[in-house]
Every structure is written in C-alpha cells, then in structure tokens.
Design an enzyme around this catalytic site. Structure first.
Site, short mmCIF file in Angstrom:
data_model
loop_
_atom_site.label_atom_id
_atom_site.label_comp_id
_atom_site.label_asym_id
_atom_site.label_seq_id
_atom_site.Cartn_x
_atom_site.Cartn_y
_atom_site.Cartn_z
N GLU A 53 -10.19 54.70 83.24
CA GLU A 53 -10.74 53.77 82.46
C GLU A 53 -10.61 52.04 83.21
O GLU A 53 -9.65 51.85 83.60
CB GLU A 53 -9.88 53.42 81.26
CG GLU A 53 -10.24 52.24 80.33
CD GLU A 53 -9.34 52.02 79.24
OE1 GLU A 53 -9.17 50.81 78.91
OE2 GLU A 53 -8.61 52.77 78.65
N LYS B 271 -6.89 56.37 69.29
CA LYS B 271 -5.92 55.67 70.01
C LYS B 271 -5.21 54.71 69.22
O LYS B 271 -5.47 54.03 68.68
CB LYS B 271 -6.98 54.78 70.93
CG LYS B 271 -6.12 53.69 71.78
CD LYS B 271 -6.83 53.11 72.62
CE LYS B 271 -6.20 51.65 72.99
NZ LYS B 271 -7.40 50.91 74.03
#
Length: 242
Positions: free
Chosen positions: A48, A137
C-alpha cells in the site's frame, strides 16, 4: 454470488499466503520497486502506498508494473471517489482508507478493486460491510485491544475479516494470537523514509516469521485465513498511520 474480479482473486491469494499489508508511507517513486521487490522476496505481497506520499500514483504505477503479478498493489489514505479512479488508472488493485466512506467503498467495488476501509466502532463496521467492503480495518490500532476486537467480532457477520492497523510490530503480534483478527497493516516498523531495501527485507522476514509462529500445535495457523484462504473474503464481498 458473482464471481470475484481478478483483483479480488489476486488479493485473496496474497492474503492467504501472508496476511500483512505493507504500508509504504513516504516512499519515493525512485525507491518503490527496490523496496517492493524486497518485500515480495520476504513473503509480503500486499503493498500500500498512501496518497499523502510523494508522487504516490507514480510509485503505485511502478510497483504495479514490476510486481503486480506477484503482489496486490494499491493506495492508502484514499478519501474521495475520484482518488479511487486515479488509483485504478495507475494500476492499483486495492483501496485502503482511514475512514468509512460509502462513496469510496462503492466506487472501489464498481472498479472491481478491493475495499479496506477504516472503522473503529460496530456502527462503522456494519456500514462498511453494507456498502461492500471486503474487510474491516480496525484503525487506529493503538486504540484497539484483543478484547475489543473479540467483542466486535461477536456482533459482526460471522465471516467478517478483521485487520488491525497501527501500533503493530513483530514483537506485538503475539498479543493477537488466538483472537478473531486475521491480518495486520504495518507501517513504520516495516518501512519509513530512509530505510534501505535490505533493511526492509530483514524487517519483513522478522514479521513473516512471527506470523508463521502463530501456528497452533495441530498445525492450524492463527491469523491466517482458513478454509483454503477464503474465509471472510469473497463471501463478504486490511498504516499505523492514516
């Protein structure tokens, strides 16, 4: 249930092999490929690049071209649907956010990409799943304890995938053993500006060794997806550091 997109299928394979999202906040495009190769060689294949990094779309594009067939590459700190489009055009496959934004999640799903929004409460988590998030998340992870994660998992749909993001290191991974958390987003303890690719590789190997150390005596891996890597993934559809 519709067939998963190629990005979803690729993410499932990567997550099933090693449930760590490497958060490369602050990375420069010129170093992205070397760092990405070091991570992939160490077994971490979800990468990411937060959008508040220097020239993040350039880094994502370079990573996608270099390791996109071996790793699931995407962006973090994605706050607007238009940013989802830009990440897609750069070759990104996953969209990670610090918050739960319905428009961002829906645009991500419309693009066939993987949605990993940030949530801290059951209300946010249920809203994210309703919009099509692939996982919840738990962010910021510094505010989430194993008991909090367990309490949230008790009320969320059974196959919801939970990732803790924030405050996670090779030393603290053991605290999550035996609980409902299946994956981790790891940033500064893995990479921060100035860390060489060789050092990133060393840190990555320590993390992957710690994850593999979750294996119970009967051989079942704690923290890894079960049932051939599909639990909590396709049926519902994870920065120390925003």
């Amino acid at each position: 249930m519709p067939e998963p997109s190629r990005f979803e299928a690729h993410f499932e394979d990567c997550f099933g092999a090693m449930p760590i999202v490497a958060i490369l906040r602050g990375i420069q495009p010129r170093e992205a490929v070397a760092v990405g190769e070091a991570l992939v060689a160490a077994g971490i294949t979800i990468l990411e690049v937060p959008l508040n990094s220097p020239e993040p779309l350039d880094s994502i594009s370079r990573l996608a071209r270099a390791v996109g067939n071996r790793a699931s590459v995407g962006a973090g700190t994605v706050l607007e649907p238009e940013q989802v489009d830009a990440v897609f055009e750069a070759g990104g496959q996953i969209v990670v956010s610090p918050n739960c934004d319905a428009a961002v999640i829906r645009r991500t799903r419309a693009r066939g990409m993987v949605s990993l929004p940030g949530c801290l409460t059951p209300s946010e988590a249920f809203a994210a799943l309703k919009c099509g998030a692939h996982a919840v998340k738990l962010f910021p992870g510094e505010l989430v304890t194993p008991n909090v994660a367990k309490a949230m998992a008790a009320v969320l749909p059974k196959k919801t995938r939970l990732l803790v993001v924030g405050g996670v290191s090779a030393d603290s991974l053991k605290d999550w053993r035996g609980g409902p958390v299946q994956g981790f987003g790891i940033g500064s303890s893995l990479y921060k500006p100035g860390v060489t690719p060789d050092e990133v590789g060393r840190r990555a190997r320590a993390l992957t060794d710690a994850i593999r150390g979750f294996a119970d005596p009967d051989g079942e891996a704690r923290g890894l997806p079960r049932d051939d890597g599909r639990e909590g993934g396709r049926e519902r559809g994870g920065d120390d550091e925003r």
